[in-house]
Design an enzyme around this catalytic site. Structure first.
Site, short mmCIF file in Angstrom:
data_model
loop_
_atom_site.label_atom_id
_atom_site.label_comp_id
_atom_site.label_asym_id
_atom_site.label_seq_id
_atom_site.Cartn_x
_atom_site.Cartn_y
_atom_site.Cartn_z
N HIS A 298 0.81 -1.23 0.00
CA HIS A 298 0.00 0.00 0.00
C HIS A 298 0.84 1.27 0.00
CE1 HIS A 298 -2.55 -2.86 2.37
NE2 HIS A 298 -3.49 -2.33 1.64
N CYS B 79 3.89 -1.20 -4.05
CA CYS B 79 3.64 -1.65 -5.42
C CYS B 79 4.04 -0.58 -6.43
CB CYS B 79 2.16 -1.99 -5.58
SG CYS B 79 1.79 -2.58 -7.23
N GLU C 92 -3.67 2.94 1.67
CA GLU C 92 -3.02 3.45 0.44
C GLU C 92 -3.34 4.94 0.26
OE1 GLU C 92 -3.94 1.44 -3.36
OE2 GLU C 92 -3.77 3.46 -4.22
N SER D 272 -10.52 -3.53 1.17
CA SER D 272 -11.43 -2.67 0.41
C SER D 272 -11.57 -3.15 -1.03
CB SER D 272 -11.02 -1.21 0.50
OG SER D 272 -10.14 -0.88 -0.51
N SER E 53 -5.73 -10.05 -1.75
CA SER E 53 -4.91 -10.61 -0.67
C SER E 53 -5.49 -11.92 -0.16
CB SER E 53 -4.74 -9.59 0.46
OG SER E 53 -5.96 -9.01 0.79
#
Ligand code: F3S
Length: 530
Positions: A322, A344, A374, A469, A512
């Site tokens: 994140h 990422c 994030e 989310s 995930s």
């Protein structure tokens, strides 16, 4: 007695038959009959009768006569004990004795004897009469189990099989195993496979051919999971049960996979090096308690606050996919602990845009969820206060001076349709807007595949952590298309009520969700009765 169900998988060498057969058997809780192991057990029996492969080759006729008589007294079967497949030779577990060179050599001469083949076919048929089985080989659907309810001829092009073998051999070599140079020559491997196909298809006894009633499955462009799912759906059709389709994009995206691998790598390093110090991730590495617990067992902790960063003495701190605000990034980097940054690349790109555009004087607007890690991280790369917009109402009520230069970015896992809706509202305002749709490709593909499956499905199952989310968004998307959409965290939450009218059950999962959980859900769905 209830009729037992048999799935016969035939096909040329290297098509992945045994891997697929084992996977299908595991899902359905059928017995996987390893016919190769049965031939090995027979070879062991012959060795114990005092024959050797050298003798058999010296005088093949004499050996054939002796082996034809001797094999009648060998009783070979396959059972599962404590989840492990056990090969029994006259009641003795011979698992640990049949993988030697001597047995391999003996098996290749013994398996060519017609009486031995006949005997083993009888034994294999007995096994299929006593239990539900998945059996793979070259003549299962044509000779061994001609009445199997599902027959599959599994193949792949010579080029694809040669490539798979080549990759396998390279991996063996990397793992320190001795691999002859010829086995690392792709052209030679291709030629060998083509020759072997020809021999198998033209041999006198039980040549390899597709049974008339077998389904042809060409795995050249398919993954192992896709092939297994195709066969499981053939089984479902025969049983009058719904088809099950799992989204190809279900589970870990490449960014999460990279982050999880990095943490496991650090744990392994620390296990080997006692001076490595503590390892902590800043926030749980993924929204999955099982993975976090497993990492905890391997010595990886979770820290959540700046005080905990200050308190850490050496060791390693991992930044998860994140990302974190720049202030925290600098703090971790300068803390004295090794900083493993698994932010990422898609998120990093947003940080760069936000930093650059805020420096150029633009107001940063992040379309995303308030409080999401994030989004909080992204806010922290803007040099001026950034605004977060999550709903249409918030977009409408945004009030800036006309002509204000505005830079819009999106949370990587935001719902694509909703993003478009909010952007359309912002564009009606008289700001000077530069738009960046930063929803990542993995999310886009996952959402559109989930939508497409949910449209066709009678029931849609979305798997993921309750606090994830991106999974919540998948649920939202699927629910719009399929009224019977459920959101579960693990197989234990599954409460499937089938009334017999369902034709298709779809499955998808958040970024995930570990594969193990997806497989457990697939298994339970396949076993649910009306
Ligand atoms: Fe990266 Fe997209 Fe996954 S941003 S972590 S690839 S969901």
């Amino acid at each position: 007695m209830e009729e037992k169900f048999s799935i016969a998988i035939d096909g040329p060498a290297g098509a992945g038959k045994s891997t697929i057969a084992k996977k299908v058997a595991r899902t359905l809780e059928f017995v996987y009959v390893d016919t190769g192991a049965m031939y090995r057990a027979m070879a062991l029996y012959m060795l114990r009768q005092g024959y050797t492969a050298a003798e058999a080759r010296r005088d093949p006729q004499a050996y054939e006569a002796k082996a034809s008589a001797a094999c009648q007294d060998a009783k070979i079967s396959i059972e599962y004990r404590d989840g492990e497949q056990v090969v029994l030779l006259n009641g003795e577990n011979v698992n640990s004795l049949i993988r030697t060179e001597e047995v391999s050599e003996m098996a290749s001469v013994t398996s060519a004897i017609p009486a031995v083949r006949t005997k083993l076919v009888e034994l294999q048929q007995e096994l299929a009469m006593a239990q539900d089985v998945v059996m793979d080989g070259r003549d299962i659907g044509t000779v061994v189990l001609p009445k199997a309810q599902v027959k599959v001829y599994l193949t792949a092009s010579v080029e694809v099989r040669a490539k798979r073998r080549y990759i396998e051999n390279v991996q063996k070599q990397k793992a320190g195993k001795d691999v002859p140079a010829a086995d690392l020559d792709p052209d030679k491997i291709s030629r060998e496979i083509a020759d072997r196909d020809y021999r198998d298809m033209h041999r006198e006894i039980s040549p390899l051919k597709q049974a008339e009633d077998a389904a042809l499955v060409d795995s050249s462009d398919m993954t192992i999971d896709e092939v297994a799912e195709t066969i499981l759906n053939l089984y479902a059709s025969k049983k009058g049960r719904p088809q099950v389709i799992t989204a190809k994009t279900a589970g870990f995206c490449f960014g999460v996979q990279k982050a999880v691998d990095a943490v496991y790598g650090e744990a392994l390093r620390a296990a080997r090096d006692s001076s490595a110090g503590p390892i902590n991730t800043f926030g749980p590495i993924i929204h999955n308690e099982e993975v976090v617990r497993d990492l905890q067992d391997k010595g990886v902790g979770v820290i959540e606050t700046e005080e905990e960063i200050d308190a850490q003495q050496g060791g390693t701190i991992v930044i998860r996919s994140h990302g974190v605000p720049k202030r925290l990034y600098d703090k971790i980097s300068g803390s004295g602990a090794k900083c493993v940054d698994t932010t990422c690349t898609f998120v990093k790109r947003i940080h760069e845009i936000v930093q650059k555009e805020s420096l150029a004087g633009k107001k940063i607007i992040i379309i995303g969820n308030h409080g999401h890690a994030e989004v909080e991280g992204t806010k922290g790369w803007s040099l001026t206060p950034a605004a977060v917009i999550e709903t249409a109402e918030e977009a409408r009520s945004l009030s800036l001076d006309p002509g204000t230069p505005v830079c819009v970015v999106a949370q990587t896992t935001f719902n694509g349709e909703k993003f478009e809706e909010l952007v359309a509202i912002l564009q009606k305002k008289s700001y000077n807007v530069s738009m960046n749709n930063t929803i990542c490709n993995a999310t886009r593909e996952r959402q559109s595949e989930a939508r497409e499956i949910a449209r066709r499905a009678d029931i849609m199952i979305v798997i993921g952590g309750k606090s994830s989310s991106n999974t919540a968004k998948l649920y939202e998307i699927c629910k719009k298309e399929c009224n019977r959409t459920c959101f579960i965290q693990t197989a234990a939450d599954l409460d499937l009520k089938l009334d017999g009218s369902e034709r298709l059950i779809g499955i998808t999962a958040g970024a995930s969700t570990p594969n193990k959980i997806i497989e457990e859900v697939q298994k339970d769905v396949r076993r649910t009765d009306f």
